[in-house]
Motif scaffolding. Structure first.
Motif, PDB file in Angstrom:
ATOM      1  N   PRO A 105       0.810  -1.228   0.000  1.00 34.15           N
ATOM      2  CA  PRO A 105       0.000   0.000   0.000  1.00 34.15           C
ATOM      3  C   PRO A 105       0.841   1.274   0.000  1.00 34.15           C
ATOM      4  O   PRO A 105       0.532   2.229  -0.714  1.00 34.15           O
ATOM      5  N   GLU A 106       1.929   1.295   0.781  1.00 34.31           N
ATOM      6  CA  GLU A 106       2.756   2.500   0.809  1.00 34.31           C
ATOM      7  C   GLU A 106       3.503   2.710  -0.503  1.00 34.31           C
ATOM      8  O   GLU A 106       3.784   3.841  -0.899  1.00 34.31           O
ATOM      9  N   LEU A 150       2.202   1.806  -3.437  1.00 31.40           N
ATOM     10  CA  LEU A 150       1.150   2.299  -4.325  1.00 31.40           C
ATOM     11  C   LEU A 150       0.856   3.767  -4.045  1.00 31.40           C
ATOM     12  O   LEU A 150       0.656   4.559  -4.965  1.00 31.40           O
ATOM     13  N   ALA A 151       0.844   4.137  -2.764  1.00 32.16           N
ATOM     14  CA  ALA A 151       0.555   5.517  -2.379  1.00 32.16           C
ATOM     15  C   ALA A 151       1.631   6.467  -2.906  1.00 32.16           C
ATOM     16  O   ALA A 151       1.336   7.617  -3.235  1.00 32.16           O
TER      17      ALA A 151
END
Length: 67
Positions: A15-16, A18-19
């Motif tokens: 997720p990080e 992707l962020a």
């Protein structure tokens, strides 16, 4: 590093990761894997890494301070 490994890592970005965004997830995955492989091959290659060369019997006892 194989194409399959890179493709799988690109499909499973954290997720990080992707962020942070990337126009090229495959290139991002390749860079992540290259750094990971380097750290695995040479643990001292990681930024700010400090490896102590002490054995467990040379470590300070619990509650003991070192200077």
């Amino acid at each position: 590093m194989t194409d399959d490994r890179i493709g799988q890592r690109a499909a499973e970005l954290l997720p990080e990761e992707l962020a942070a965004g990337s126009e090229n997830p495959r290139a991002q995955a390749e860079a992540i894997l290259a750094e990971s492989d380097e750290r695995e091959d040479n643990p001292g290659a990681a930024p700010d890494t400090f490896l102590e060369g002490r054995r467990s019997d040379q470590a300070a006892a619990t509650g003991e301070t070192t200077r």
